[in-house]
Write an enzyme that holds these catalytic residues in place. Structure first.
Site, PDB file in Angstrom:
ATOM      1  N   ASN A   1      -9.750   1.594   9.681  1.00 17.37           N
ATOM      2  CA  ASN A   1      -8.808   1.446  10.778  1.00 17.37           C
ATOM      3  C   ASN A   1      -9.301   2.175  12.023  1.00 17.37           C
ATOM      4  OD1 ASN A   1      -5.152   1.723  11.092  1.00 17.37           O
ATOM      5  ND2 ASN A   1      -6.666   1.183  12.587  1.00 17.37           N
ATOM      6  N   SER A   2      -9.243   3.507  12.002  1.00 17.02           N
ATOM      7  CA  SER A   2      -9.544   4.287  13.208  1.00 17.02           C
ATOM      8  C   SER A   2     -10.921   3.983  13.780  1.00 17.02           C
ATOM      9  CB  SER A   2      -9.439   5.784  12.907  1.00 17.02           C
ATOM     10  OG  SER A   2      -8.136   6.141  12.530  1.00 17.02           O
TER      11      SER A   2
ATOM     12  N   LYS B   1       0.866  -1.172   0.000  1.00 14.42           N
ATOM     13  CA  LYS B   1       0.000   0.000   0.000  1.00 14.42           C
ATOM     14  C   LYS B   1       0.908   1.229   0.000  1.00 14.42           C
ATOM     15  CE  LYS B   1      -3.477   2.566   2.545  1.00 14.42           C
ATOM     16  NZ  LYS B   1      -3.993   2.886   3.891  1.00 14.42           N
TER      17      LYS B   1
ATOM     18  N   ALA C   1      -9.840   5.623   4.270  1.00 13.71           N
ATOM     19  CA  ALA C   1      -9.690   6.781   5.163  1.00 13.71           C
ATOM     20  C   ALA C   1     -10.979   7.573   5.329  1.00 13.71           C
ATOM     21  CB  ALA C   1      -8.576   7.731   4.704  1.00 13.71           C
ATOM     22  N   GLY C   2     -11.226   7.976   6.574  1.00 16.16           N
ATOM     23  CA  GLY C   2     -12.326   8.876   6.890  1.00 16.16           C
ATOM     24  C   GLY C   2     -13.612   8.224   7.334  1.00 16.16           C
TER      25      GLY C   2
END
EC number: 2.8.1.10
Length: 259
Positions: free
Chosen positions: A207-208, A98, A185-186
């Site tokens: 992820n987050s 990645k 992301a986001g």
């Protein structure tokens, strides 16, 4: 079987999970198992066989069905990303990489010029390149042209939880792309992941939203279910939007009925 195809690899799960931000490795591993994700991304610095407490390679590799995708997070130039990719392939044996090149830590936006150059070189060297990019249809097509296995446009800034703010551009990328489009992301909630899949994304990377949840394994499972539901809805075919109401039952037939 409705599988995700990346190079010669086939995955039944369309949820890709990141491994950063978790409170500890035990919770992270529980979340990976609960998610059913088969492609897991790991920062190069977490490949540390000499320091067992810092190493994620061994524990993740021990999970049946998991393929590792090292990432170049921390690289600020194409040269740094290429060097990191070579080290990662040597340590992990994985052909996936990645490509993440974000030189400004204030916003972590990916550098399109450096990303394209790194992707061109790494694809020519046999890597399965998965570049993290802004939602730019022109860049996405250029990355496809140099041989990337997928493109990974951001939904919004890394860790922001602002959802798929770039939906309009991602829809263009999906229409024009001949390779998988993976939102990265986001994402904050499973419903946002489902929406991305309903748009026609091939997969999502989260992820987050899982790592900082009150119960990461349970949230990982929720995302897995949402991704599967969104994909199923996309394949089933969503109804078209209308600017006005359309009745689902006859409105006039009963008027002519005799009492």
């Amino acid at each position: 079987m409705d599988a995700l195809q990346l190079g010669s690899y086939t995955f039944s799960s369309r949820l890709i999970l990141g491994t950063g931000k978790f409170s500890n490795a035990t919770v992270m591993l529980e979340a990976v198992r609960a998610s059913g994700a088969q492609l897991i991304t790991v920062a190069l610095r977490r490949f540390n066989r000499e320091q067992a407490e810092d190493d994620l390679f061994g524990p993740l590799s021990a999970i049946e069905g998991v393929t590792l995708m090292p990432n170049t997070s921390g690289a600020s130039t194409a040269a740094e990303a290429i060097r990191a990719a070579h080290i990662a392939r040597e340590l992990s044996g994985s052909p996936f990489i990645k490509v993440e090149i974000h030189p400004n830590p204030q916003h972590l936006m990916p550098d399109p010029i450096e990303t394209l150059e790194a992707a061109r070189v790494l694809a020519s060297e046999g890597f399965l390149v998965m570049p993290y990019i802004t939602a730019d249809p022109v860049l996405a097509k250029r990355l496809e042209d140099v041989g990337c296995a997928s493109v990974m446009p951001l939904g919004s800034a890394i860790g922001s939880g602002q959802g798929v703010a770039t939906a309009a551009m991602i829809e263009i990328i999906i229409r024009e792309s001949g390779i998988p489009v993976i939102v990265d992301a986001g994402l904050r909630s499973p419903s946002e992941a489902a929406n991305a899949m309903e748009m026609g994304c091939s997969a999502v990377l989260v992820n987050s939203a899982v790592a900082v949840a009150g119960n990461p394994p349970e949230m990982a499972e929720a995302f897995a279910e949402a991704v599967a539901a969104g994909r199923k809805a996309f394949r089933a075919g969503l109804m078209q939007k209308s600017g006005s109401a359309i009745a689902t039952s006859p409105l006039t037939a009963f008027l002519g009925a005799k009492g």
